[in-house]
Design a protein around this motif. Structure first.
Motif, PDB file in Angstrom:
ATOM      1  N   LEU A 139       0.814  -1.174  -0.017  1.00 33.62           N
ATOM      2  CA  LEU A 139      -0.020  -0.139  -0.144  1.00 33.62           C
ATOM      3  C   LEU A 139       0.980   1.044   0.168  1.00 33.62           C
ATOM      4  O   LEU A 139       0.605   2.218  -0.787  1.00 33.62           O
ATOM      5  CB  LEU A 139      -0.918   0.050   1.138  1.00 33.62           C
ATOM      6  CG  LEU A 139      -1.901   1.139   1.298  1.00 33.62           C
ATOM      7  CD1 LEU A 139      -2.902   1.389   0.305  1.00 33.62           C
ATOM      8  CD2 LEU A 139      -2.515   0.920   2.728  1.00 33.62           C
ATOM      9  N   MET A 140       1.807   1.208   0.953  1.00 33.67           N
ATOM     10  CA  MET A 140       2.983   2.345   0.845  1.00 33.67           C
ATOM     11  C   MET A 140       3.659   2.524  -0.155  1.00 33.67           C
ATOM     12  O   MET A 140       3.774   3.999  -0.580  1.00 33.67           O
ATOM     13  CB  MET A 140       3.822   2.494   2.307  1.00 33.67           C
ATOM     14  CG  MET A 140       2.840   2.561   3.617  1.00 33.67           C
ATOM     15  SD  MET A 140       1.761   4.122   3.435  1.00 33.67           S
ATOM     16  CE  MET A 140       2.854   5.482   3.374  1.00 33.67           C
ATOM     17  N   LEU A 141       4.136   1.624  -0.843  1.00 37.35           N
ATOM     18  CA  LEU A 141       4.967   1.632  -2.026  1.00 37.35           C
ATOM     19  C   LEU A 141       3.949   2.211  -3.294  1.00 37.35           C
ATOM     20  O   LEU A 141       4.450   3.026  -3.931  1.00 37.35           O
ATOM     21  CB  LEU A 141       5.484   0.304  -2.395  1.00 37.35           C
ATOM     22  CG  LEU A 141       6.693  -0.162  -1.382  1.00 37.35           C
ATOM     23  CD1 LEU A 141       6.981  -1.626  -2.045  1.00 37.35           C
ATOM     24  CD2 LEU A 141       7.955   0.856  -1.431  1.00 37.35           C
ATOM     25  N   ILE A 142       2.806   1.769  -3.068  1.00 37.70           N
ATOM     26  CA  ILE A 142       2.023   2.290  -4.226  1.00 37.70           C
ATOM     27  C   ILE A 142       1.627   3.822  -4.271  1.00 37.70           C
ATOM     28  O   ILE A 142       1.580   4.405  -5.094  1.00 37.70           O
ATOM     29  CB  ILE A 142       0.691   1.405  -4.473  1.00 37.70           C
ATOM     30  CG1 ILE A 142       1.184  -0.001  -5.104  1.00 37.70           C
ATOM     31  CG2 ILE A 142      -0.350   2.035  -5.482  1.00 37.70           C
ATOM     32  CD1 ILE A 142       0.033  -0.780  -5.003  1.00 37.70           C
ATOM     33  N   MET A 143       1.699   4.157  -2.883  1.00 38.12           N
ATOM     34  CA  MET A 143       1.230   5.473  -2.741  1.00 38.12           C
ATOM     35  C   MET A 143       2.390   6.471  -3.259  1.00 38.12           C
ATOM     36  O   MET A 143       2.410   7.485  -3.524  1.00 38.12           O
ATOM     37  CB  MET A 143       0.863   5.740  -1.274  1.00 38.12           C
ATOM     38  CG  MET A 143      -0.442   5.153  -0.863  1.00 38.12           C
ATOM     39  SD  MET A 143      -1.774   5.535  -1.815  1.00 38.12           S
ATOM     40  CE  MET A 143      -1.959   7.376  -1.971  1.00 38.12           C
TER      41      MET A 143
END
Length: 450
Positions: free
Chosen positions: A328-332
């Motif tokens: 989730l954080m990498l995609i953000m």
């Protein structure tokens, strides 16, 4: 039988043509007006055509004879008489026009300085050295290279690529240092390109790579003239495409993508340290998210107890597995990077910085991600951008998710398998016949050209 003896002018003229016979930017013409005759030879990429027309060609047709024309030419401060053919060649490469008439030859300065259309490099910024970047005009780019590499051994060959776009591609190399096998292979691949429209160096790189699916780039795409000159001096080949401000360097090896022009300016120890920082950044940006998942879900016993408890405590409010949290954080972060690239320069940095701060704070307070995850993602984003060449930068961004998948399936064993797989893959990759990864391998290897 009458044997015609060549004059000194004819010998020098033929010698100059022979030295520059493979240069597509050479112009050799004869001026005639009645009994008046003169020959001029110059390089179009480094001379100003307006100066030639105004101060050489037009006066030739206005003067009554060749003697008067040469008297007019030698009266200019920009004129000089080379002492021999080697000095004439040196002046020719610097932007002089060599004029042959009246059994003598003189050099007339008509240097063209590419300044108005040249901007500073934006994709490869350095601290010291020349700030110039290539332009979308092939002639201007040749000018930038010729002024930095003044030798007759620098050859320029032109090819037209794209049946509709009709893009001119310039092939530059040092004839005394280039590998002829690589040059032949390059010409073969250029001739086999069937694309109708080809207007960017990235498209040309894909056509030349020989593979549809490859994660690592095998040629360097750059906008810096100084990098091109240094590569030519090392025996490599440069392909410059008209209508784009990027050029291709081939063959390229893995370490070329981690070398910045600043490294050559710094002291040797400082340069090696900076290269080490970039390789450390490569390993960190590939493995940090994967290590977080492996330690949080599979192998917490490897860490110290305090560190394990800290990671576990930060994940107490998180309602899903560690791999989902990291993903989730990498995609953000990917969204923020893309937004910073696509937004106008006036608002892009501000919008993405504020957006990142708000996103990280809100996600932590809401319990969607842990505090340690925010630190880790920030480190991953920073280390990714220490790689100087953007094509390798983008490849590493994609490869990071493969390591994350392996860590989520096999833990630390998966990360080890990922690094082993990369080493095995890179060891068999070739860039126009040159070993891509094994820097100490025999550079004369011809097998596996790709």
């Amino acid at each position: 039988m009458v044997i015609k003896v060549k004059t000194e002018n004819e010998k020098v003229h033929e010698w100059l043509k022979q030295q520059l016979e493979d240069c597509a930017d050479i112009d050799d013409r004869e001026l005639k007006a009645g009994d008046k005759k003169a020959k001029i030879i110059y390089l179009k990429s480094v001379t100003d055509s307006q100066i030639i027309n105004r101060f050489i060609i037009t006066p030739f047709y206005e003067t009554k004879d060749t003697k008067e024309f040469m008297e007019y030419v030698v009266s200019f401060p920009a004129e000089m008489e080379p002492k021999d053919q080697h000095e004439a060649l040196s002046q020719l490469l610097k932007g002089f026009v060599i004029i042959f008439a009246e059994n003598k030859y003189v050099a007339f300065q008509a240097k063209k300085m590419a300044g108005s259309g040249v901007t500073e490099a934006s994709a490869e910024v350095n601290v010291q050295g020349s700030p110039d970047a290539l332009t979308e005009n092939l002639e201007v780019n040749l000018n930038l290279i010729r002024h930095r590499y003044q030798t007759a051994n620098l050859k320029v060959e032109l090819k037209v690529i794209g049946s509709i776009s009709q893009s001119a591609a310039g092939i530059l190399y040092d004839s005394t240092k280039v590998d002829n096998d690589v040059l032949k292979e390059l010409k073969k691949r250029l001739d086999s390109i069937e694309a109708e429209v080809l207007i960017t160096a990235g498209e040309l790189e894909q056509e030349l790579s020989g593979r549809k699916f490859h994660i690592f780039p095998t040629v360097v795409v750059t906008e810096r003239p100084d990098r091109l000159v240094k590569s030519i001096e090392q025996g490599k080949i440069v392909v410059m495409l008209d209508k784009t401000k990027f050029a291709i360097i081939l063959p390229s090896i893995f370490q070329d993508f981690f070398a910045a022009m600043d490294d050559r300016i710094q002291l040797p120890l400082v340069g090696w340290f900076l290269k080490g920082i970039r390789y450390a950044g490569l390993i960190a940006t590939l493995s940090l998210p994967a290590f977080y998942v492996a330690f949080a879900a599979y192998n917490p016993e490897i860490l110290r107890v305090q560190l394990t408890l800290m990671i576990a405590g930060s994940r107490v409010p998180v309602p899903y597995p560690a791999v989902i949290e990291v993903l989730l954080m990498l995609i953000m972060v990917e969204f923020l990077i893309e937004a910073s690239i696509r937004l106008p320069k006036t608002i892009g940095p501000t919008a993405t910085t504020v957006g990142g701060l708000i996103l990280g704070t809100a996600a932590t307070e809401a319990g969607l991600v842990g505090n340690v995850m925010i630190i880790l993602v920030s480190a991953v984003a920073i280390t990714n951008f220490v790689i100087p060449i953007n094509m390798m930068n983008f490849s590493v961004r994609v490869l990071r998710y493969a390591f994350l998948l392996l860590a989520s399936l096999f833990g630390l064993v998966g990360i080890v398998l990922g690094f082993v797989g990369i080493v095995v893959y890179l060891s068999q990759v070739r860039s126009f016949g040159r070993p891509y990864f094994n820097i100490l391998a025999d550079t004369n290897s011809r097998k596996g050209i790709s």
